[in-house]
Design a protein around this motif. Structure first.
Motif, PDB file in Angstrom:
ATOM      1  N   GLU A 138      34.339  52.353  34.313  1.00 16.83           N
ATOM      2  CA  GLU A 138      33.942  52.635  35.690  1.00 16.83           C
ATOM      3  C   GLU A 138      32.813  51.712  36.141  1.00 16.83           C
ATOM      4  O   GLU A 138      32.835  51.169  37.248  1.00 16.83           O
ATOM      5  CB  GLU A 138      33.513  54.096  35.827  1.00 16.83           C
ATOM      6  N   LEU A 139      31.805  51.548  35.297  1.00 10.74           N
ATOM      7  CA  LEU A 139      30.698  50.662  35.647  1.00 10.74           C
ATOM      8  C   LEU A 139      31.199  49.217  35.794  1.00 10.74           C
ATOM      9  O   LEU A 139      30.824  48.514  36.740  1.00 10.74           O
ATOM     10  CB  LEU A 139      29.613  50.740  34.574  1.00 10.74           C
ATOM     11  N   SER A 140      32.026  48.787  34.858  1.00 15.95           N
ATOM     12  CA  SER A 140      32.541  47.413  34.904  1.00 15.95           C
ATOM     13  C   SER A 140      33.398  47.186  36.142  1.00 15.95           C
ATOM     14  O   SER A 140      33.312  46.131  36.787  1.00 15.95           O
ATOM     15  CB  SER A 140      33.360  47.122  33.643  1.00 15.95           C
ATOM     16  N   ASN A 141      34.233  48.144  36.486  1.00 17.30           N
ATOM     17  CA  ASN A 141      35.105  47.998  37.653  1.00 17.30           C
ATOM     18  C   ASN A 141      34.296  47.813  38.930  1.00 17.30           C
ATOM     19  O   ASN A 141      34.627  46.987  39.784  1.00 17.30           O
ATOM     20  CB  ASN A 141      36.016  49.217  37.797  1.00 17.30           C
ATOM     21  N   ARG A 142      33.226  48.578  39.063  1.00 17.80           N
ATOM     22  CA  ARG A 142      32.429  48.494  40.286  1.00 17.80           C
ATOM     23  C   ARG A 142      31.644  47.192  40.376  1.00 17.80           C
ATOM     24  O   ARG A 142      31.497  46.625  41.452  1.00 17.80           O
ATOM     25  CB  ARG A 142      31.509  49.719  40.372  1.00 17.80           C
ATOM     26  N   ILE A 143      31.159  46.697  39.260  1.00 17.84           N
ATOM     27  CA  ILE A 143      30.476  45.411  39.274  1.00 17.84           C
ATOM     28  C   ILE A 143      31.473  44.291  39.521  1.00 17.84           C
ATOM     29  O   ILE A 143      31.212  43.360  40.305  1.00 17.84           O
ATOM     30  CB  ILE A 143      29.728  45.189  37.951  1.00 17.84           C
ATOM     31  N   ALA A 144      32.633  44.356  38.886  1.00 18.09           N
ATOM     32  CA  ALA A 144      33.651  43.320  39.069  1.00 18.09           C
ATOM     33  C   ALA A 144      34.150  43.279  40.506  1.00 18.09           C
ATOM     34  O   ALA A 144      34.430  42.204  41.045  1.00 18.09           O
ATOM     35  CB  ALA A 144      34.815  43.555  38.109  1.00 18.09           C
ATOM     36  N   ASP A 145      34.271  44.443  41.142  1.00 19.03           N
ATOM     37  CA  ASP A 145      34.716  44.476  42.541  1.00 19.03           C
ATOM     38  C   ASP A 145      33.779  43.667  43.429  1.00 19.03           C
ATOM     39  O   ASP A 145      34.202  43.096  44.440  1.00 19.03           O
ATOM     40  CB  ASP A 145      34.779  45.920  43.046  1.00 19.03           C
ATOM     41  N   GLN A 146      32.508  43.617  43.059  1.00 23.56           N
ATOM     42  CA  GLN A 146      31.523  42.924  43.877  1.00 23.56           C
ATOM     43  C   GLN A 146      31.410  41.444  43.539  1.00 23.56           C
ATOM     44  O   GLN A 146      31.164  40.617  44.418  1.00 23.56           O
ATOM     45  CB  GLN A 146      30.157  43.590  43.708  1.00 23.56           C
ATOM     46  N   TYR A 147      31.621  41.090  42.250  1.00 24.76           N
ATOM     47  CA  TYR A 147      31.328  39.724  41.829  1.00 24.76           C
ATOM     48  C   TYR A 147      32.558  38.889  41.443  1.00 24.76           C
ATOM     49  O   TYR A 147      32.467  37.659  41.411  1.00 24.76           O
ATOM     50  CB  TYR A 147      30.353  39.744  40.655  1.00 24.76           C
ATOM     51  N   ALA A 148      33.665  39.508  41.097  1.00 25.34           N
ATOM     52  CA  ALA A 148      34.877  38.743  40.804  1.00 25.34           C
ATOM     53  C   ALA A 148      35.518  38.333  42.127  1.00 25.34           C
ATOM     54  O   ALA A 148      35.664  39.153  43.032  1.00 25.34           O
ATOM     55  CB  ALA A 148      35.850  39.581  39.975  1.00 25.34           C
ATOM     56  N   VAL A 149      35.892  37.060  42.253  1.00 22.11           N
ATOM     57  CA  VAL A 149      36.400  36.564  43.525  1.00 22.11           C
ATOM     58  C   VAL A 149      37.805  35.992  43.359  1.00 22.11           C
ATOM     59  O   VAL A 149      38.174  35.479  42.310  1.00 22.11           O
ATOM     60  CB  VAL A 149      35.476  35.483  44.128  1.00 22.11           C
ATOM     61  N   LEU A 150      38.576  36.113  44.430  1.00 21.59           N
ATOM     62  CA  LEU A 150      39.909  35.548  44.489  1.00 21.59           C
ATOM     63  C   LEU A 150      39.805  34.151  45.094  1.00 21.59           C
ATOM     64  O   LEU A 150      39.483  34.008  46.270  1.00 21.59           O
ATOM     65  CB  LEU A 150      40.818  36.433  45.352  1.00 21.59           C
ATOM     66  N   ARG A 151      40.022  33.133  44.287  1.00 21.03           N
ATOM     67  CA  ARG A 151      39.885  31.756  44.756  1.00 21.03           C
ATOM     68  C   ARG A 151      41.187  31.288  45.406  1.00 21.03           C
ATOM     69  O   ARG A 151      41.978  30.570  44.814  1.00 21.03           O
ATOM     70  CB  ARG A 151      39.529  30.830  43.595  1.00 21.03           C
ATOM     71  N   ASP A 152      41.391  31.732  46.612  1.00 17.03           N
ATOM     72  CA  ASP A 152      42.595  31.357  47.363  1.00 17.03           C
ATOM     73  C   ASP A 152      42.216  30.289  48.375  1.00 17.03           C
ATOM     74  O   ASP A 152      41.487  30.570  49.329  1.00 17.03           O
ATOM     75  CB  ASP A 152      43.169  32.583  48.072  1.00 17.03           C
ATOM     76  N   PRO A 153      42.688  29.026  48.188  1.00 16.78           N
ATOM     77  CA  PRO A 153      42.323  27.957  49.126  1.00 16.78           C
ATOM     78  C   PRO A 153      42.666  28.291  50.575  1.00 16.78           C
ATOM     79  O   PRO A 153      41.982  27.859  51.495  1.00 16.78           O
ATOM     80  CB  PRO A 153      43.153  26.763  48.620  1.00 16.78           C
ATOM     81  N   ALA A 154      43.721  29.087  50.778  1.00 16.48           N
ATOM     82  CA  ALA A 154      44.133  29.430  52.144  1.00 16.48           C
ATOM     83  C   ALA A 154      43.135  30.370  52.811  1.00 16.48           C
ATOM     84  O   ALA A 154      43.108  30.490  54.036  1.00 16.48           O
ATOM     85  CB  ALA A 154      45.514  30.071  52.122  1.00 16.48           C
TER      86      ALA A 154
END
Length: 357
Positions: A253-269
């Motif tokens: 749960e803690l990891s999911n909430r941090i990842a939601d904020q800091y993991a990014v989708l690198r979509d050039p479009a």
């Protein structure tokens, strides 16, 4: 374990800058194999290790079970940069019930190749620089008041630490020295009263605070938490049939909430553009350091140097995610601090202004 050991001497140096974020070794892993393990066994170990790497690299605990990752996992050895074997004291039991000597296989995966694959598959990428969570957790499971502290090795701490290793989330536990015990009581933690705890947490290098309690419930265990990150306050509740399962779910749960904020989708479009000015840059070596730093950020996909002035530089950045996500990532290290914009005109300007230190 990703629990961070904190010395009292370090905690007392409050006048110095606090570097809360930690660099996590996302792309290495290891496995225990029998001394006479076959090539098939070794390849299976590489595949399983890459699955764990993907969890840390994306912040998604289910990523390895998704169908689109199967081609990557099937060719896991193609993404293995180096490996070596180390001695191991662990014994395995074979099908005949015999004890078998083992070796540890230490693996390093190709970060650039894996991240490029994730980008191509439109999957999130979580950088290796991770925010650190300070966890205050209390329980009465053994019939007495207990606070999880730095250095604990009982079942709750071990189960939590093992899962945090898998998820790649650094968590800091309080040392509960005289200063802590004077400022935070068990009742504060177990009752989820965060006022005194927030004040006491200022001595620790952390980016977020979690305050929780663990209790028995019908059929298992339950943890209730208050999670504070940036200006957000959230209540969490997780359950598990065993203490180990509860701690695993809590770590997720803690990891999911941090990842939601800091993991990014690198979509050039979906890339956005913004301008960034960095002050306190008067030498070429400093300019190079700033550029290297910006290039290391997972939210930044392209950097263009626009202008060099006497004591500042201007960049055009192409980012994945939004402006606030970039601010959050920049706030992790405090190598680059936001400059307060005093005029209304400056505040309305789309340019971000920071100072290098």
């Amino acid at each position: 374990m990703l629990f961070r050991t904190v010395s009292l001497a370090c905690l007392l140096l409050l006048a110095l800058p606090v570097w809360a974020a930690r660099t996590v070794d996302v792309y290495s892993d290891s496995a225990i194999l029998a001394q006479n393990a076959s090539d098939r066994d070794q390849n299976q170990a590489v595949r399983e290790a890459l699955g764990r790497v993907l969890i840390r690299a994306t912040g998604d605990a289910e990523i390895a079970s998704q169908g689109r990752t199967e081609p990557l996992l099937r060719n896991a050895t193609d993404y293995l940069s180096t490996f070596r074997f180390q001695a191991s004291d662990t014994l395995l039991t074979n099908v005949l019930g015999e004890s078998v000597a083992t070796k540890r296989m230490v693996m390093q995966f190709d970060q650039q190749a894996i991240e490029q694959w994730l980008v191509n598959q439109r999957l999130p990428v979580w950088g290796t620089r991770r925010p650190e969570v300070l966890l205050w957790l209390g329980d009465r499971l053994q019939g007495r008041d207990r606070i999880l502290t730095d250095g604990d090795n009982h079942d709750l701490a071990v189960a939590l630490g093992n899962r945090l290793d898998e998820r790649g989330l650094p968590v800091l536990l309080p040392i509960m020295d005289l200063t802590d015990t004077l400022n935070v009581s068990f009742t504060d933690i177990y009752g989820l009263f965060t006022g005194d705890i927030e004040a006491a947490s200022e001595r620790y290098p952390s980016d977020a605070i979690a305050v929780g309690r663990v209790a028995r419930q019908s059929g298992g265990f339950q943890a209730d938490l208050v999670f504070l990150v940036r200006d957000n306050r959230e209540r969490l509740q997780v359950t598990g049939e065993s203490e180990a399962e509860l701690m695993q779910t809590l770590a997720d749960e803690l990891s999911n909430r941090i990842a939601d904020q800091y993991a990014v989708l690198r979509d050039p479009a979906m890339a956005g553009q913004l301008a960034l000015r960095v002050n306190n840059v008067s030498e070429l070596s400093t300019l190079a350091a700033v550029e290297r730093y910006l290039e290391s950020l997972n939210v930044v996909s392209q950097i263009t140097l626009r202008q060099v002035e006497a004591d500042s530089v201007q960049f055009d950045l192409e980012i994945s995610g939004d402006r606030n996500q970039l601010r959050d990532v920049l706030a992790l290290d405090r190598r680059i601090l936001p400059v307060e914009e005093l005029t209304l005109e400056a505040q309305l300007d789309s340019e971000l202004v920071y100072r290098w230190q």
